[in-house]
Design a protein around this motif. Structure first.
Motif, PDB file in Angstrom:
ATOM      1  N   GLU A 447      76.563  59.121  26.486  1.00  0.00           N
ATOM      2  CA  GLU A 447      77.614  60.117  27.218  1.00  0.00           C
ATOM      3  C   GLU A 447      78.201  61.509  26.621  1.00  0.00           C
ATOM      4  N   GLN A 448      78.193  60.987  25.260  1.00  0.00           N
ATOM      5  CA  GLN A 448      78.362  62.352  24.015  1.00  0.00           C
ATOM      6  C   GLN A 448      77.656  63.529  23.924  1.00  0.00           C
ATOM      7  N   LEU A 449      77.082  64.023  24.602  1.00  0.00           N
ATOM      8  CA  LEU A 449      75.733  64.954  24.364  1.00  0.00           C
ATOM      9  C   LEU A 449      76.741  66.007  25.032  1.00  0.00           C
ATOM     10  N   ASP A 450      76.092  67.255  23.848  1.00  0.00           N
ATOM     11  CA  ASP A 450      76.514  68.242  23.786  1.00  0.00           C
ATOM     12  C   ASP A 450      75.994  69.359  25.089  1.00  0.00           C
ATOM     13  N   LEU A 451      75.910  68.556  26.403  1.00  0.00           N
ATOM     14  CA  LEU A 451      75.337  69.035  27.674  1.00  0.00           C
ATOM     15  C   LEU A 451      77.079  70.985  27.849  1.00  0.00           C
ATOM     16  N   ALA A 452      75.864  72.203  28.881  1.00  0.00           N
ATOM     17  CA  ALA A 452      76.732  73.330  28.688  1.00  0.00           C
ATOM     18  C   ALA A 452      76.695  73.064  29.863  1.00  0.00           C
TER      19      ALA A 452
END
Length: 475
Positions: A447-452
Motif C-alpha cells: 500500500e505504501q509503494l511509491d508507484l508512478a
C-alpha cells in the motif's frame, strides 16, 4: 576445469541457454547438445499467434539457427535422441537413425522439456485432432485450417518443417466449427486464434471456471468477454468422447448431455515432464513428476543437472518444491547452470509462477498463491480482496476498468499472491505484485509503494494500491 564434455539433452530454452553461457565462460570446454528433433530454440508461446495469423512466418518464431549455435562453438547434433543415462559410468546412450553410441560426460544437463497429455482420448485415430506443442503441430494446424486451393506455403519459412504432415493436412476441406478441450492457457489463446480464422468455436472446461491458475475473479471477467467475441464457453462440461465420420475425420465431441459438431478439435489438457530416459536410474522425482533439483539445478545424481519444463523449482512464497513450467524459468535456470558448470556456482532462483495471458481485448496476469485452499495447505491463513478501479485518470482517454485480487496471510500480513485483468496494460502491472512477493513484502508495504502517476499512465491510486488499501482495511 573438467576435461570431459558438458553434455546437454534438449536444444531449446534451458539447454541452449546453458550451452551458450558455459561456452562463453569456459571457451575451451567441449559443449555438446543433443536434440531429438529438427527444431531448436523456438518461441513455443508464439504458436497460437502464428495459427491466428498475427505472426506471418514460422521462421519469425526462431531465436537461434543451427548455424548461429555452431558459431558459438557449441557442438549441436540434431536428430540425436538420448535414450538412457548411466550415472555410474557418466555416459549417455544416444540413438541416431539406426545406430546407437555411448557419449561420456563430465557434467550433464537434462533439458528435455515436457509433452502434451491427451486425457482419455486417443489422438492418433482421427484426422483433425491436434495438440499445440511444437513448430510442426502449429504448421499442421495451419495447413488443416486453410483452403486447400489457397494454402500459402511461404508461411512455413526456411525451417525443417515436416512436409508429410503439411501434405496430409492440407488435403481436407476447411473446418467451420472447432472444439477446444481445456480452458487453460492454450485453450483461451487458441479460441482467439480460431475465431480470427473465422471458425465457430466451442471451449470446454471440466471445472466451474476457465483459467484455474488465475482464480475465479479473473475468470468471471474473461468468460463473458469470450462469449461476447463469439466463443461458446462450456464450464462444468467434461468432454467424454471424440466422434469421427466414416472417413476417419473428426466430426464432433460428446459430453454427458449432447454431441456438438466439430471438424477440428484442439486438446489442451496439460503436459507431463519428459523423464523416460532416466527410468533406469535412481534419480529423485518430485512435484508434478518432474526431476527434483536443488537451488543450483542439481539433481540427486552426481554431476547431473535438470532445468526447464522437466525440472522442479522452489516457490518463493512457500519455500517448498513446485513445478510451474514457464519460459523465463527455463531460460534463467539454464543460464545459471551453465555458469555453475563453468566454475562459478550460481543459483537458478526461486519462482512465483508469474504468468500473463491475452484473451482478445483483455490482459490477464497472476503470481504467487491465489487459491485459498492451496494457501491453507501450505500453512497460511488466507484473506483476500478484489477491487475494480480505473487504469488511468478517469478523464483521460483510454481509461478502462481493471480488476485486481490480492491474497495475504492474516497472521503475518505477508502478501501471498495476486491476479489482475483489464484491457489497458493490465498484464504488466502483475510484475509489481511479483516483485513484492520475492521481497517478502506485507500488504501494508504494498500500500505504501511509491508507484508512478500521470494521467496517461495511471490514476493517482494505481489499481494495485487500491487493492492493497482495501485488503489492509480488512486486516
Amino acid at each position: 576445469m573438467s576435461t570431459r564434455p558438458f553434455v546437454i539433452v534438449g536444444g531449446d530454452a534451458a539447454g541452449l541457454s546453458a550451452a551458450s553461457k558455459c561456452k562463453r565462460e569456459e571457451p575451451d570446454r567441449d559443449v555438446i547438445v543433443f536434440e531429438k528433433g529438427n527444431w531448436i530454440s523456438y518461441a513455443h508461446c508464439g504458436l497460437p499467434y502464428f495459427i491466428g495469423g498475427v505472426v506471418d512466418s514460422l521462421s519469425d518464431l526462431l531465436s537461434l539457427s543451427p548455424t548461429q549455435v555452431r558459431e558459438r562453438g557449441i557442438d549441436l547434433r540434431r536428430n540425436h535422441e538420448v535414450i538412457a543415462v548411466n550415472p555410474a559410468e557418466q555416459t549417455v546412450t544416444v540413438r541416431c537413425e539406426k545406430t546407437t553410441f555411448e557419449q561420456p560426460f563430465g557434467d550433464l544437463l537434462i533439458g528435455t522439456g515436457a509433452r502434451p497429455v491427451s486425457g482419455p482420448f486417443d489422438l492418433s485415430t482421427l484426422d483433425g485432432v491436434f495438440t499445440v506443442h511444437g513448430i510442426d503441430s502449429a504448421a499442421a494446424i495451419d495447413a488443416y485450417l486453410s483452403d486447400p486451393e489457397a494454402y500459402d506455403e511461404s508461411t512455413l519459412g526456411e525451417g525443417p518443417v515436416d512436409r508429410d504432415q503439411i501434405t496430409h493436412n492440407r488435403q481436407f476441406s476447411s473446418p467451420h466449427t472447432a472444439a477446444i478441450v481445456g480452458g487453460g492457457y492454450v485453450g483461451v489463446e487458441m479460441a482467439e486464434a480460431l475465431i480470427e480464422r473465422g471458425l465457430d468455436v466451442h471451449l470446454f472446461q471440466r471445472s466451474g471456471h476457465i483459467l484455474p491458475p488465475f482464480g475465479d475473479s479473473i475468470a468471471a471477467v474473461v468468460e463473458p468477454h469470450l462469449r461476447s467475441k463469439g466463443v461458446h464457453v462450456h464450464t462444468n462440461t467434461p468432454v467424454t468422447r471424440l466422434v469421427g465420420d466414416d472417413d476417419g475425420r473428426v466430426s464432433g465431441v460428446q459430453t454427458a448431455s449432447e454431441t456438438i459438431d466439430a471438424q477440428l478439435v484442439i486438446v489442451g489438457v496439460g503436459i507431463r515432464p519428459n523423464t523416460d530416459l532416466l527410468s533406469e536410474t535412481e534419480i529423485s522425482i518430485g512435484e508434478g513428476s518432474a526431476i527434483r533439483t536443488d537451488e543450483y539445478g542439481r539433481t540427486s545424481l552426481q554431476n547431473i543437472y535438470a532445468a526447464g519444463d522437466v525440472a522442479t523449482s522452489t516457490h518463493t512464497v512457500t519455500g517448498e518444491e513446485t513445478w510451474v513450467p514457464l519460459g523465463l524459468t527455463a531460460n534463467r535456470a539454464g543460464r545459471a547452470i551453465g555458469t555453475t558448470v563453468a566454475g562459478t556456482e550460481t543459483s537458478v532462483g526461486e519462482i512465483a509462477g508469474t504468468a500473463v495471458l491475452k484473451a482478445f481485448d483483455l490482459e490477464c496476469g497472476r503470481t504467487g498463491i491465489i487459491d485459498k485452499d492451496d494457501a491453507r495447505n501450505h500453512g497460511f491463513d488466507p484473506i483476500s480482496a478484489t477491487i475494480t478501479a480505473g487504469s488511468r485518470s478517469g478523464y483521460y482517454p483510454g481509461n478502462s476498468e481493471t480488476t485486481v485480487t490480492l491474497v495475504c496471510d492474516q497472521q503475518t500480513e505477508r502478501l501471498l499472491g495476486g491476479a489482475i485483468v483489464g484491457s489497458d496494460r493490465a498484464a504488466v502491472r502483475i510484475n509489481t505484485i511479483a516483485t513484492a512477493l520475492q521481497a517478502d513484502r506485507t500488504v501494508s508495504d504494498v500500500e505504501q509503494l511509491d508507484l508512478a502517476y500521470a494521467p496517461p499512465f495511471s490514476p493517482v491510486w494505481d489499481p494495485i494500491l487500491v487493492a492493497a488499501k482495501v485488503l489492509n482495511g480488512k486486516l
